[in-house]
Design an enzyme around this catalytic site. Structure first.
Site, mmCIF file in Angstrom:
data_model
loop_
_atom_site.group_PDB
_atom_site.id
_atom_site.type_symbol
_atom_site.label_atom_id
_atom_site.label_comp_id
_atom_site.label_asym_id
_atom_site.label_seq_id
_atom_site.Cartn_x
_atom_site.Cartn_y
_atom_site.Cartn_z
ATOM 1 N N THR A 104 0.852 -1.166 0.117
ATOM 2 C CA THR A 104 0.032 0.086 -0.087
ATOM 3 C C THR A 104 0.811 1.216 -0.004
ATOM 4 O O THR A 104 0.407 2.250 -0.605
ATOM 5 C CB THR A 104 -0.953 0.077 1.076
ATOM 6 N N PHE B 276 -7.564 -4.546 -2.004
ATOM 7 C CA PHE B 276 -8.982 -4.646 -2.922
ATOM 8 C C PHE B 276 -10.243 -4.057 -2.046
ATOM 9 O O PHE B 276 -11.100 -3.474 -2.783
ATOM 10 C CB PHE B 276 -9.032 -6.134 -3.136
ATOM 11 N N GLN C 68 1.471 -13.235 -1.187
ATOM 12 C CA GLN C 68 0.181 -13.075 -1.880
ATOM 13 C C GLN C 68 -0.137 -12.200 -2.954
ATOM 14 O O GLN C 68 -1.079 -12.127 -3.660
ATOM 15 C CB GLN C 68 -0.995 -13.150 -0.672
ATOM 16 N N ILE D 119 0.339 -9.944 -6.172
ATOM 17 C CA ILE D 119 0.572 -10.340 -7.661
ATOM 18 C C ILE D 119 1.393 -9.172 -8.458
ATOM 19 O O ILE D 119 1.509 -9.010 -9.525
ATOM 20 C CB ILE D 119 -0.800 -10.365 -8.181
ATOM 21 N N HIS E 138 -0.259 -16.789 -5.232
ATOM 22 C CA HIS E 138 -1.583 -16.461 -6.158
ATOM 23 C C HIS E 138 -1.039 -16.038 -7.577
ATOM 24 O O HIS E 138 -1.679 -15.254 -8.402
ATOM 25 C CB HIS E 138 -2.175 -15.218 -5.616
ATOM 26 N N CYS F 179 -5.148 -21.388 -26.911
ATOM 27 C CA CYS F 179 -3.906 -22.270 -27.494
ATOM 28 C C CYS F 179 -2.747 -22.288 -26.311
ATOM 29 O O CYS F 179 -1.661 -22.777 -26.710
ATOM 30 C CB CYS F 179 -3.373 -21.844 -28.722
ATOM 31 N N CYS G 263 -4.890 -16.684 -32.311
ATOM 32 C CA CYS G 263 -5.709 -17.788 -32.459
ATOM 33 C C CYS G 263 -7.241 -17.471 -32.222
ATOM 34 O O CYS G 263 -8.130 -18.323 -32.333
ATOM 35 C CB CYS G 263 -5.202 -19.024 -31.639
ATOM 36 N N SER H 123 -4.568 -9.814 5.874
ATOM 37 C CA SER H 123 -5.516 -9.950 6.806
ATOM 38 C C SER H 123 -5.634 -11.447 7.362
ATOM 39 O O SER H 123 -6.550 -11.773 8.155
ATOM 40 C CB SER H 123 -6.750 -9.324 6.343
ATOM 41 N N ASN I 224 1.127 -5.663 11.307
ATOM 42 C CA ASN I 224 -0.193 -5.382 10.692
ATOM 43 C C ASN I 224 -1.033 -4.412 11.290
ATOM 44 O O ASN I 224 -1.112 -4.275 12.440
ATOM 45 C CB ASN I 224 -0.914 -6.682 10.345
HETATM 46 P P1 CNA Z 1 -5.725 -7.900 2.579
HETATM 47 O O1 CNA Z 1 -6.895 -8.903 2.936
HETATM 48 O O2 CNA Z 1 -6.236 -6.682 1.810
HETATM 49 O O3 CNA Z 1 -5.195 -7.447 3.825
HETATM 50 C C1 CNA Z 1 -4.363 -6.593 4.006
HETATM 51 C C2 CNA Z 1 -3.937 -6.310 5.487
HETATM 52 O O4 CNA Z 1 -2.711 -5.201 5.426
HETATM 53 C C3 CNA Z 1 -5.135 -5.433 6.292
HETATM 54 O O5 CNA Z 1 -5.110 -6.027 7.201
HETATM 55 C C4 CNA Z 1 -4.628 -3.946 6.233
HETATM 56 O O6 CNA Z 1 -5.144 -3.321 7.639
HETATM 57 C C5 CNA Z 1 -3.068 -4.293 6.390
HETATM 58 N N1 CNA Z 1 -2.456 -2.981 5.808
HETATM 59 C C6 CNA Z 1 -2.628 -2.265 4.745
HETATM 60 N N2 CNA Z 1 -1.578 -1.296 4.890
HETATM 61 C C7 CNA Z 1 -0.689 -1.464 5.687
HETATM 62 C C8 CNA Z 1 0.372 -0.789 6.315
HETATM 63 N N3 CNA Z 1 0.777 0.263 5.518
HETATM 64 N N4 CNA Z 1 0.941 -1.172 7.310
HETATM 65 C C9 CNA Z 1 0.558 -2.269 7.980
HETATM 66 N N5 CNA Z 1 -0.527 -2.869 7.764
HETATM 67 C C10 CNA Z 1 -1.220 -2.666 6.493
HETATM 68 O O7 CNA Z 1 -4.598 -8.492 2.022
HETATM 69 P P2 CNA Z 1 -4.105 -10.136 1.964
HETATM 70 O O8 CNA Z 1 -2.920 -10.102 1.094
HETATM 71 O O9 CNA Z 1 -4.295 -10.714 3.128
HETATM 72 O O10 CNA Z 1 -5.228 -10.825 0.873
HETATM 73 C C11 CNA Z 1 -5.055 -11.431 -0.038
HETATM 74 C C12 CNA Z 1 -5.334 -11.190 -1.451
HETATM 75 C C13 CNA Z 1 -5.245 -9.751 -1.522
HETATM 76 C C14 CNA Z 1 -4.342 -11.631 -2.344
HETATM 77 O O11 CNA Z 1 -5.176 -12.721 -3.270
HETATM 78 C C15 CNA Z 1 -3.845 -10.661 -3.124
HETATM 79 O O12 CNA Z 1 -3.335 -10.946 -4.396
HETATM 80 C C16 CNA Z 1 -4.574 -9.571 -3.079
HETATM 81 N N6 CNA Z 1 -4.032 -8.193 -3.326
HETATM 82 C C17 CNA Z 1 -2.940 -7.942 -3.709
HETATM 83 C C18 CNA Z 1 -2.504 -6.777 -4.043
HETATM 84 C C19 CNA Z 1 -0.847 -6.781 -4.555
HETATM 85 O O13 CNA Z 1 -0.504 -7.344 -5.060
HETATM 86 N N7 CNA Z 1 -0.176 -5.440 -4.236
HETATM 87 C C20 CNA Z 1 -3.146 -5.706 -3.825
HETATM 88 C C21 CNA Z 1 -4.365 -5.813 -3.530
HETATM 89 C C22 CNA Z 1 -5.012 -7.095 -3.144
#
Ligand code: CNA
Length: 257
Positions: free
Chosen positions: A31, A38, A107, A109, A125, A136, A159, A196, A217
């Site tokens: 972030t 998301f 996790q 991407i 992921h 193809c 294709c 999360s 977190n």
């Molecule tokens: P999530 O469910 O969105 O959880 C993110 C966690 O991080 C939450 O608890 C937030 O409060 C916490 N958070 C956010 N910013 C900060 C920060 N600066 N400092 C501390 N904590 C913070 O994300 P997960 O990865 O657990 O969920 C899995 C999904 C989200 C996966 O499939 C990912 O592919 C997918 N995702 C990926 C991206 C990316 O590739 N950057 C972006 C958004 C979602």
């Protein structure tokens, strides 16, 4: 000494002693780079006008009608025109260069761990860096996908098949699960940052760890698979702020010029 400072010092001392560190990273680690999560209020689902996230990443729906996904993906790729890795991405790349990392299990991407220099990255992921034709199997780089997306709403292969990024959708198998499990079992220190811990099977992984577990977190995370009593250190703060403090004594990360 403030609690956050004490925690950072403790984490730094564990990192210094560890030789098989695993980072399990989630959307929160990126972030600060400018990639929103998301589901948050500023999240990408809302920006792209998506009401039902499960439908967005549902493979059967994609094969029926990929337009919903591509509406979202266009928005997601636009973000990448100005994105660079965060301090924490660089911190873990520096730890790998020092020989202390077993793996980064991510996790995410977004490819930012690799952009920071990490090589031992397991993308559970998948990632947006590569793409394949659903008919193809031809492969496409991110640049060639961008070119096709500039010309048509939904990118097609020669294709006639629809091209899909190599991101794991609901209904598809996750990537490298065995390697992720093996790394976590072998870890002497597991750092879980910015997740999360809701999405399985990634959320199960910490329960396999036999070493110390650090969670960084800000905001809620699920204790369904990782109860608090199993966590050795929980830093409830911004990830970059925390790892800046951890690095104060270690001096692993070179300043950016
Ligand atoms: P999530 O469910 O969105 O959880 C993110 C966690 O991080 C939450 O608890 C937030 O409060 C916490 N958070 C956010 N910013 C900060 C920060 N600066 N400092 C501390 N904590 C913070 O994300 P997960 O990865 O657990 O969920 C899995 C999904 C989200 C996966 O499939 C990912 O592919 C997918 N995702 C990926 C991206 C990316 O590739 N950057 C972006 C958004 C979602």
């Amino acid at each position: 000494m403030e609690k956050t400072e004490t925690q950072a010092k403790t984490c730094a001392s564990w990192i210094e002693k560890a030789s098989r560190i695993v980072l399990l990273s989630g959307a929160g680690l990126s972030t600060a780079a400018g990639i929103p999560d998301f589901r948050g209020p500023e999240g990408l689902y809302r920006r792209a006008g998506v009401d039902n996230p499960e439908a967005l990443f549902d493979i059967e729906r994609f094969d029926r009608d990929p337009s919903l996904f591509y509406r979202f993906h266009r928005e997601f790729l636009r973000l990448f025109e100005r994105i660079t890795p965060t301090f924490t991405h660089r911190f873990f790349a520096a730890l790998e260069a020092r020989g202390a990392m077993e793996a980064v299990v991510t996790q995410n991407i977004d490819g930012l761990h690799q952009a920071a220099g990490s090589k031992k990255v397991l993308e559970i992921h998948g990632g947006i860096g590569s793409n394949h034709c659903r008919r193809c199997g031809a492969s496409f780089t991110l640049d060639s996908l961008r070119t096709l997306m500039a010309a048509e709403e939904i990118p097609h292969c020669r294709c006639g098949g629809v091209i899909k990024p190599d991101v794991v959708f609901f209904g598809e198998a996750v990537r490298e699960l065995e390697a992720c499990q093996r790394a976590t079992v072998e870890a002497d220190l597991l750092v879980v940052a910015g997740s999360s811990l809701v999405v399985t099977p990634a959320a199960f992984l910490p329960s396999l760890c036999q070493g110390k577990i650090v969670v960084v977190n800000r905001g809620d995370f699920s204790e369904r698979y990782l109860p608090r009593r199993r966590i050795d250190l929980f830093a409830e703060e911004d990830i970059d702020a925390f790892f800046h403090r951890v690095d104060d004594g270690l001096n692993l990360v070179a300043p950016l010029h």
